[in-house]
Design a protein around this motif. Structure first.
Motif, short mmCIF file in Angstrom:
data_model
loop_
_atom_site.label_atom_id
_atom_site.label_comp_id
_atom_site.label_asym_id
_atom_site.label_seq_id
_atom_site.Cartn_x
_atom_site.Cartn_y
_atom_site.Cartn_z
N ARG A 175 -12.58 15.08 6.34
CA ARG A 175 -12.04 13.86 5.78
C ARG A 175 -11.09 14.22 4.66
O ARG A 175 -11.44 14.95 3.74
N ILE A 227 -8.86 12.51 1.74
CA ILE A 227 -8.58 11.25 1.07
C ILE A 227 -7.18 11.35 0.47
O ILE A 227 -6.86 12.31 -0.22
N PHE A 228 -6.37 10.35 0.77
CA PHE A 228 -5.01 10.34 0.23
C PHE A 228 -5.08 10.06 -1.26
O PHE A 228 -5.65 9.06 -1.70
N MET A 229 -4.52 10.98 -2.02
CA MET A 229 -4.46 10.78 -3.46
C MET A 229 -3.25 11.54 -3.94
O MET A 229 -3.11 12.72 -3.66
N ARG A 264 2.36 6.82 8.07
CA ARG A 264 0.97 7.11 8.41
C ARG A 264 0.61 6.57 9.78
O ARG A 264 -0.22 7.12 10.49
N SER A 274 -9.84 19.42 0.40
CA SER A 274 -9.24 19.51 1.73
C SER A 274 -9.35 20.97 2.16
O SER A 274 -9.57 21.85 1.33
N CYS A 289 0.87 -1.18 0.00
CA CYS A 289 0.00 0.00 0.00
C CYS A 289 0.91 1.22 0.00
O CYS A 289 1.92 1.19 0.69
N ASP A 323 4.66 6.02 2.68
CA ASP A 323 3.34 6.35 3.20
C ASP A 323 2.86 5.38 4.28
O ASP A 323 2.41 5.78 5.34
N LYS A 324 2.98 4.09 3.98
CA LYS A 324 2.40 3.10 4.89
C LYS A 324 3.07 3.13 6.27
O LYS A 324 2.41 3.00 7.29
N THR A 364 -1.95 7.62 -7.28
CA THR A 364 -1.69 6.75 -6.16
C THR A 364 -2.82 6.85 -5.15
O THR A 364 -3.18 7.96 -4.75
N GLU A 418 -0.61 16.95 9.14
CA GLU A 418 0.65 16.20 9.04
C GLU A 418 1.83 17.15 9.09
O GLU A 418 2.88 16.85 9.66
#
Lengths: 74, 670
Positions: B450, B452-454, B345, B75, A50, B341-342, A62, B379
C-alpha cells in the motif's frame, strides 16, 4: 453527529487534529508532524477537488480526499 | 570478508535528509561534478555517489541517498534507503552519515536526524537553507543544537559555498560517542524495533515513539531557534494563489508545457542541425580523402552516423533537464503534481507523469529520462512504457510525406487544412494510446504494497543556476555514456546490413545497374542513384526487407517499405531518406515533393495497384505512430529500467499492437 475531518474544512480555516482513524496513514501523518492536538490550516484544495493541501507547522502537505477524511478534528 | 572490504574500498559516507532540503546541492558542493549514478543492488532505485578526498588525505566515497522522512519506510523504494542505514552488512552501509536538516522546517527535519542518531552511527549534522529560514524570521543557534543533540553541527550554504571547509574538517575529525538515546536506551533495541516488522506491539511502540519524539523536538527547537513574526504574507502563499488557481493555475501550467515543448522541439533544433551538419561534413570529407573500401565506409557511414545519432540527442536532453531542474528546484514541480494528480491517477499514472508524457511529443529519449522524478516505482514503470506512444518529432517527416500522399490538399472554411487535421488526429491517437495502455497496465502491474499518496509542497525559492546547469550536464553525460553504447552498437549493425550482402552480390548489382544506366544515357547523378538502389536491394537489409514481406503484406506493405522499416530503427525520420534511396532519388535529394511524386507513381509489382495508395499510407502512418521503432528509445528504456526484458517486452508489445492496428486500418480502407 459524525466528527468533522480535514475533508470538511474550508480553505483558510484552521482546526485542531483529534485523531487519525487509519493506523498506517496515521503513522505517516504523525511522522510528518500531523499529531493529535496539533493545529492544521487548510491551505488550498486542488482545482478538481482533490488532493487537499494542509499547512502543518512549517510544511505544506498534500493528501488525497480519502486520506483527509480519516483525519478527524476536535 | 567484511574486513577485506573495509581495507580495499574507501570509507563510505552517506548524505541523508528529507526531500527538498538542498541535499544534491550540498553533494555537488562537496564533490564537484564527478558523481556517477548507481542502482542499489537488485533494484531500480538509484543513488548518486562520488569520490571525496578529505583535507587530511583520507579517501572516501560519498553517497547521496534519496530523500526520506523517516526510518519507518512507507514504500518499497524508501525501504531500499532505510535498509542501507539499518542493515550493518549492507554493502553501502556508511561508516559516517551527514544528516541534512532544513533550518526553515527544523522540527520535521530533526525528526529523521534524531532517529538516525539513535542508531549509533557516527554522524554530523548539517543545517541548510538558513538564508531562507532567516527570510521567514527564523534564526537558528547552531551551538545550542550541537550541544543538546551531542553531535558536531555545521551550517552550510550551498548557494555561496560557506561552511564547506568546516564540514570537511568535521568529516575527518574524531567523533566522541554520544550518550545513550534520545528516546531509546540502546541502539540495538531501536534497530530491532525498526527492522522486525512482525514484532507484537510494534505499531503502538512506533506511534508512541513518534509522539514522544515530537514532544522532545518541540522543546528542543524552541530553545535552538528564535522566531520573529513577520507580518508580510509569504511569497509562497501569494504565488500559490495564482499558480494553484482553478483557471490561471491550469493556464500557466499549459503555458509552461508549451515552453518546454518549444524549447525541446525548436530551440534544440539549432545545435542539433549543427551537430548533424558537422558530422555529415566530416563523413563526406573522410570519404573523399580516404581510399575507398570497407574501412572508410565503416568510419564514414557506420561509426560517424552512430556517434551523430547519440550526440544529436544531447541538446534536447540538456534543455529538458535544465528546465525540469529549474521547475523542481523552484518548487513548481510539486504544484504540477498537485494539480494533475486527480486526472493522471485514473490512468495509473502520477501527476509527475505529465512532464515526461508531454516531452514525449518532442522526443521520447529525454522524456523517459525525465521519469526519474516519479518516486513511485509502478507509476514510473508505466510512464516509461507508454511514453513512446506520444508522437515524437522524428515521426513528423514521415507523417508529412504520407499525409501528402494520402490526403488531398483541401481547406475547410478557407483555413482548416484537411492534411493538418489528419496530422492532429495522429497526435491525438498517440496520446489516446499512451493513456489507454497506461490504464491497461495499471490493471496488469500489481501495486507493491500500500502506498499512501503524500506530497510536500516545498516553499518557493529562487532556483540555483549551478544546480540547473549541473543537472543538464550530468543527464547528458549519463545518456552519452550509458545509452550511447547500445545506440552505437545497433547503428553499426544497421550499417553492416545496408553495406554488405551475400558474396559479390553488391558489386554485381551495382555493375549491372551502371551498365543499364549507360544504355539509358542517364546523367552521372542518376547513375549513382540507380547504383545505390541496386546495392541496397541486394544488401542484407534488402534481403531482410524481402524476408519480412510475408509478415507485412497483410498491412499493405511491400519489401521496399520493409527495408525502410528496418532502417528506421536507427531513427524514424530515416524512413524518408531510405525511401528516397530505394526510389533512386540520388544523393542530392533535398525536396520531399519530388519524393512524393515518385512514390505516387510507384506501382506494386504483384497487384499492379499504386504502391502507396491511401489505404497503405494510412496503415503505414498508424504503424509509425504505434510501433517502437527507435533504437535510442530502446536503449534508454533498458538503461532507465535496468532491464533488458522490460525493454524487449515494450519493443515486442508496441510493435505487435502497431501490426494489429495497421492491419485493421488497411483492411477497412482497402
Amino acid at each position: 453527529m459524525p466528527m468533522r475531518s480535514i475533508a470538511d474544512m474550508k480553505p483558510g480555516e484552521t482546526a485542531i487534529v483529534h485523531h487519525i482513524a487509519d493506523d498506517d496513514l496515521g503513522q505517516k501523518l504523525m511522522e510528518m508532524g500531523c499529531l493529535p492536538g496539533c493545529q492544521v490550516r487548510l491551505a488550498t484544495i486542488a482545482p478538481l477537488g482533490c488532493p487537499i493541501c494542509v499547512q502543518i507547522d512549517r510544511s505544506l502537505l498534500t493528501i488525497r480526499r480519502e486520506a483527509a477524511a480519516q483525519v478527524k478534528l476536535a | 570478508m567484511a574486513d577485506s572490504r573495509a581495507v580495499l574500498t574507501p570509507k563510505i559516507l552517506a548524505l541523508v535528509g528529507n526531500p527538498n532540503t538542498g541535499k544534491s546541492s550540498v553533494f555537488n558542493l562537496l564533490t564537484g561534478l564527478r558523481q556517477k549514478v548507481g542502482n542499489f543492488p537488485g533494484v531500480t532505485v538509484e543513488h548518486h555517489d562520488a569520490p571525496l578526498t578529505l583535507p587530511n588525505g583520507t579517501r572516501c566515497t560519498l553517497i547521496d541517498l534519496p530523500g526520506i522522512y523517516s526510518l519507518v519506510a512507507r514504500s518499497p523504494d524508501e525501504a531500499v534507503v532505510t535498509d542501507v542505514l539499518l542493515n550493518l552488512d549492507h554493502p553501502l552501509h556508511p561508516s559516517r552519515v551527514v544528516l541534512l536538516a532544513d533550518a526553515s522546517n527544523l522540527k520535521r527535519n530533526l525528526y529523521l536526524a534524531s532517529q538516525i542518531l539513535e542508531l549509533g552511527i557516527e554522524a554530523i549534522l548539517v543545517i541548510s537553507l538558513q538564508d531562507m529560514a532567516e527570510s521567514h524570521g527564523v534564526f537558528t543557534r547552531i551551538d545550542q543544537l550541537a550541544q543538546e543533540l551531542g553531535v558536531p553541527t555545521v551550517a552550510v550554504n550551498a548557494r555561496t559555498g560557506s561552511g564547506k571547509e568546516a564540514l570537511l574538517e568535521a568529516l575527518q575529525a574524531p567523533i566522541s560517542p554520544r550518550s545513550p538515546g534520545f528516546i531509546h536506551q540502546s541502539a540495538q533495541d531501536y534497530t530491532a524495533l525498526l527492522i522486525d516488522k512482525d514484532r507484537p506491539g510494534r505499531k503502538e511502540a512506533l506511534a508512541q515513539d513518534t509522539v514522544t519524539r515530537y514532544q522532545k523536538l518541540e522543546a528542543l527547537v524552541g530553545r535552538a531557534q528564535i522566531e520573529q513574526p513577520t507580518l508580510q504574507k509569504s511569497i509562497t502563499q501569494r504565488l500559490d494563489k495564482v499558480l494553484l488557481h482553478p483557471l490561471w493555475g491550469y493556464l500557466i501550467f499549459l503555458g509552461v508545457l508549451f515552453v518546454i515543448f518549444q524549447a525541446v522541439f525548436a530551440l534544440a533544433a539549432y545545435p542539433m542541425d549543427a551537430i548533424d551538419g558537422a558530422l555529415t561534413w566530416a563523413g563526406q570529407s573522410l570519404k573523399q580523402n580516404l581510399p575507398q573500401g570497407w574501412l572508410t565506409s565503416l568510419v564514414a557511414e557506420g561509426l560517424l552516423p552512430g556517434i551523430g545519432g547519440i550526440l544529436v540527442f544531447v541538446p534536447q536532453i540538456a534543455i529538458l533537464f535544465g528546465i525540469v531542474a529549474f521547475l523542481e528546484d523552484s518548487g513548481y514541480m510539486a504544484r504540477v503534481i498537485f494539480m494533475a494528480d486527480k486526472i493522471m491517477r485514473r490512468f495509473g499514472l502520477s501527476g509527475r507523469s505529465v512532464v515526461p508524457l508531454f516531452s514525449g511529443l518532442a522526443c521520447a529519449v529525454p522524456a523517459i529520462m525525465a521519469c526519474r522524478t516519479i518516486e513511485n516505482r509502478r507509476e514510473r514503470l508505466i510512464t516509461i512504457l507508454v511514453t513512446p506512444f506520444m508522437s515524437c518529432s522524428a515521426r513528423l517527416p514521415v507523417f508529412t510525406v504520407l499525409t501528402a500522399l494520402a490526403v488531398p490538399q483541401v481547406y475547410y472554411l478557407g483555413f482548416i487544412s484537411l492534411q493538418g487535421l489528419v496530422l492532429f488526429a495522429m497526435y491525438a491517437t498517440g496520446t489516446a494510446f499512451a493513456l489507454g495502455s497506461a490504464w491497461v497496465l495499471k490493471k496488469l502491474v500489481a501495486p507493491q504494497g500500500r502506498t499512501i499518496f503524500m506530497l510536500e509542497l516545498p516553499w518557493f525559492k529562487a532556483p540555483r543556476w549551478q544546480a540547473v546547469a549541473a543537472e543538464a550536464y550530468l543527464k547528458s553525460r549519463t545518456f552519452v555514456l550509458d545509452a550511447g553504447k547500445v545506440i552505437l552498437f545497433i547503428s553499426l549493425i544497421l550499417w553492416f546490413l545496408a553495406s554488405f550482402g551475400p558474396g559479390q552480390a553488391l558489386q554485381k548489382a551495382e555493375t549491372s545497374a551502371r551498365i543499364s544506366a549507360l544504355a539509358q544515357k542517364a546523367t552521372p547523378d542518376q547513375t549513382d542513384a540507380l547504383a545505390a538502389t541496386a546495392r541496397l536491394e541486394v544488401s542484407y537489409a534488402g534481403l531482410l526487407g524481402k524476408a519480412i514481406e510475408p509478415a507485412i503484406r497483410p498491412l499493405g506493405f511491400d519489401w521496399r517499405i520493409g527495408i525502410s522499416l528496418i532502417a528506421s530503427f536507427a531513427a524514424r525520420e530515416v524512413f524518408v531518406g531510405t525511401m528516397a534511396t530505394i526510389h533512386s532519388l540520388g544523393q542530392g535529394f533535398n525536396d520531399t515533393s519530388s519524393l512524393i511524386a515518385r512514390l505516387r507513381a510507384a506501382k506494386d509489382p504483384i497487384t499492379g495497384l499504386p504502391s502507396y495508395r491511401p489505404a497503405v499510407a494510412f496503415s503505414l502512418m498508424v504503424f509509425y505512430l504505434l510501433a517502437m521503432q527507435c533504437m535510442s528509445t530502446f536503449a534508454i528504456v533498458r538503461r532507465e529500467l535496468n532491464s533488458w526484458s522490460w525493454a524487449i517486452g515494450q519493443l515486442v508489445g508496441m510493435t505487435t499492437l502497431a501490426w494489429l492496428c495497421s492491419w485493421a486500418v488497411f483492411t477497412i480502407l482497402n
